[in-house]
Design an enzyme around this catalytic site. Structure first.
Site, PDB file in Angstrom:
ATOM      1  N   HIS A  54       0.925  -1.276  -0.007  1.00  0.00           N
ATOM      2  CA  HIS A  54       0.069  -0.020   0.046  1.00  0.00           C
ATOM      3  C   HIS A  54       0.871   1.348  -0.145  1.00  0.00           C
ATOM      4  O   HIS A  54       0.569   1.953  -0.706  1.00  0.00           O
ATOM      5  CB  HIS A  54      -0.915  -0.081   1.024  1.00  0.00           C
ATOM      6  N   GLU A 101       0.827   8.426  -3.724  1.00  0.00           N
ATOM      7  CA  GLU A 101       1.422   7.960  -2.601  1.00  0.00           C
ATOM      8  C   GLU A 101       2.883   8.495  -2.674  1.00  0.00           C
ATOM      9  O   GLU A 101       3.509   9.359  -1.623  1.00  0.00           O
ATOM     10  CB  GLU A 101       1.916   6.327  -2.809  1.00  0.00           C
ATOM     11  N   HIS A 105       3.421  10.857   0.645  1.00  0.00           N
ATOM     12  CA  HIS A 105       4.378  10.180   1.497  1.00  0.00           C
ATOM     13  C   HIS A 105       5.707  10.234   1.004  1.00  0.00           C
ATOM     14  O   HIS A 105       6.711  10.526   1.789  1.00  0.00           O
ATOM     15  CB  HIS A 105       3.853   8.834   1.720  1.00  0.00           C
TER      16      HIS A 105
END
Ligand SMILES: *[C@@H]1O[C@H](CO)[C@@H](O)[C@H](O)[C@H]1NC(C)=O
Ligand SMILES: *[C@@H]1O[C@H](CO)[C@@H](O)[C@H](O)[C@H]1NC(C)=O
Ligand SMILES: *[C@@H]1O[C@H](CO)[C@@H](O)[C@H](O)[C@H]1NC(C)=O
Ligand SMILES: *[C@@H]1O[C@H](CO)[C@@H](O)[C@H](O)[C@H]1NC(C)=O
Ligand SMILES: *[C@@H]1O[C@H](CO)[C@@H](O)[C@H](O)[C@H]1NC(C)=O
Length: 240
Positions: A54, A101, A105
């Site tokens: 993920h 992502e 992040h």
């Protein structure tokens, strides 16, 4: 060193850290999800029955650099593995999950030299994912997808004993049937040197607002995931 020069250094360091918008991270979480559970919540059609990636989430915030655009050419060599290990379950042929992502992040993870490029960020996530080899570990200890339920402690203990650290395990809960919870997400934590670290231990020292920052967004974690309850049987759904 004179007192004055020492003072200057302290002052310069304080100024530097004040000017720096994001602190260095001290912990990074490798998050796996179970495609079947994810898809039962997000309405997709999983065709894989292994834990897929993920994300790799550092603990120094989200969205650290909006000008650092995702560029798939920089991870060209990683794409075959990305498609297999880190598939976008919602849009299998697009780059949108990885782009998401990266912005959320990756741009924060990039504060560390070890992850300061898209290639370093994505390849490190893949490297940690393969090193952990979570799907095989669960299988080896007879935690296999089935239509029976598991005792949650059994699953947690397998992971804890094998890796020697406490994972954070999330389940999907339904408001209709509160007698069972569905295994959904497994997080394994690392320190800045990528040494395994307890996920929970760190949480205790974090402030409440920081804790769970990665649970706020609908795309990142489907709503309805929460830390699994020790007293409720766990369903680990097979691919139908
Ligand atoms: C799953 O489906 C995607 C999209 O259709 C495809 O690219 C991928 O190869 C499939 N994976 C497997 C293991 O069949
Ligand atoms: C943000 O990313 C851009 C593009 O890579 C880079 O030039 C800039 O230095 C970064 N800003 C910060 C604060 O890291
Ligand atoms: C993406 O990266 C490639 C390879 O490094 C580079 O040639 C290209 O200019 C980049 N594209 C953009 C839009 O930055
Ligand atoms: C559980 O799985 C077995 C074997 O796949 C199947 O025969 C059985 O009907 C299933 N039971 C339920 C309650 O779905
Ligand atoms: C679950 O397992 C733990 C330890 O293995 C045990 O102490 C507990 O009684 C079990 N709970 C249930 C509901 O079976």
């Amino acid at each position: 060193m004179t007192l004055n020069s020492r003072l200057l250094i302290v002052l310069a360091a304080a100024l530097f850290s004040a000017a720096s918008p994001h602190e260095m991270w001290t912990k990074v979480t490798l998050t796996h999800h179970w495609p079947n559970t994810f898809c039962s919540m997000e309405h997709c059609h999983p065709n894989i029955s292994y834990w897929s990636l993920h994300g790799l989430w550092p603990n120094n915030g989200n969205d650290c650099n909006s000008t650092w655009h995702f560029n798939s050419s920089q991870i060209e060599d990683l794409l075959p593995d990305m498609r297999k290990s880190w598939p976008d379950l919602l849009k299998p042929t697009s780059f949108s999950f990885w782009k998401y992502e990266w912005f959320k992040h990756g741009t924060c993870a990039a504060e560390a030299d070890a992850l300061n490029s898209q290639h370093k960020y994505f390849s490190k996530a893949l490297e940690l994912y393969h090193k952990l080899d979570l799907s095989s570990v669960l299988k080896k200890f007879d935690i296999i997808p089935s239509n029976k339920t598991y005792n949650f402690s059994q699953i947690e203990e397998v992971i804890q004993h094998f890796y020697g650290v406490t994972p954070k395990i999330q389940c999907a809960v339904s408001t209709k049937n509160t007698d069972v919870q569905t295994l959904g997400q497994i997080e394994i934590c690392f320190d800045a040197d990528f040494t395994l670290l307890d996920c929970e231990k760190q949480h205790i020292t974090e402030t409440d607002s920081k804790r769970g920052w990665h649970q706020l967004d609908g795309v990142d974690t489907p709503s309805g995931f929460k830390v699994c309850d020790h007293d409720i049987p766990v369903y680990y759904p097979p691919l139908l």
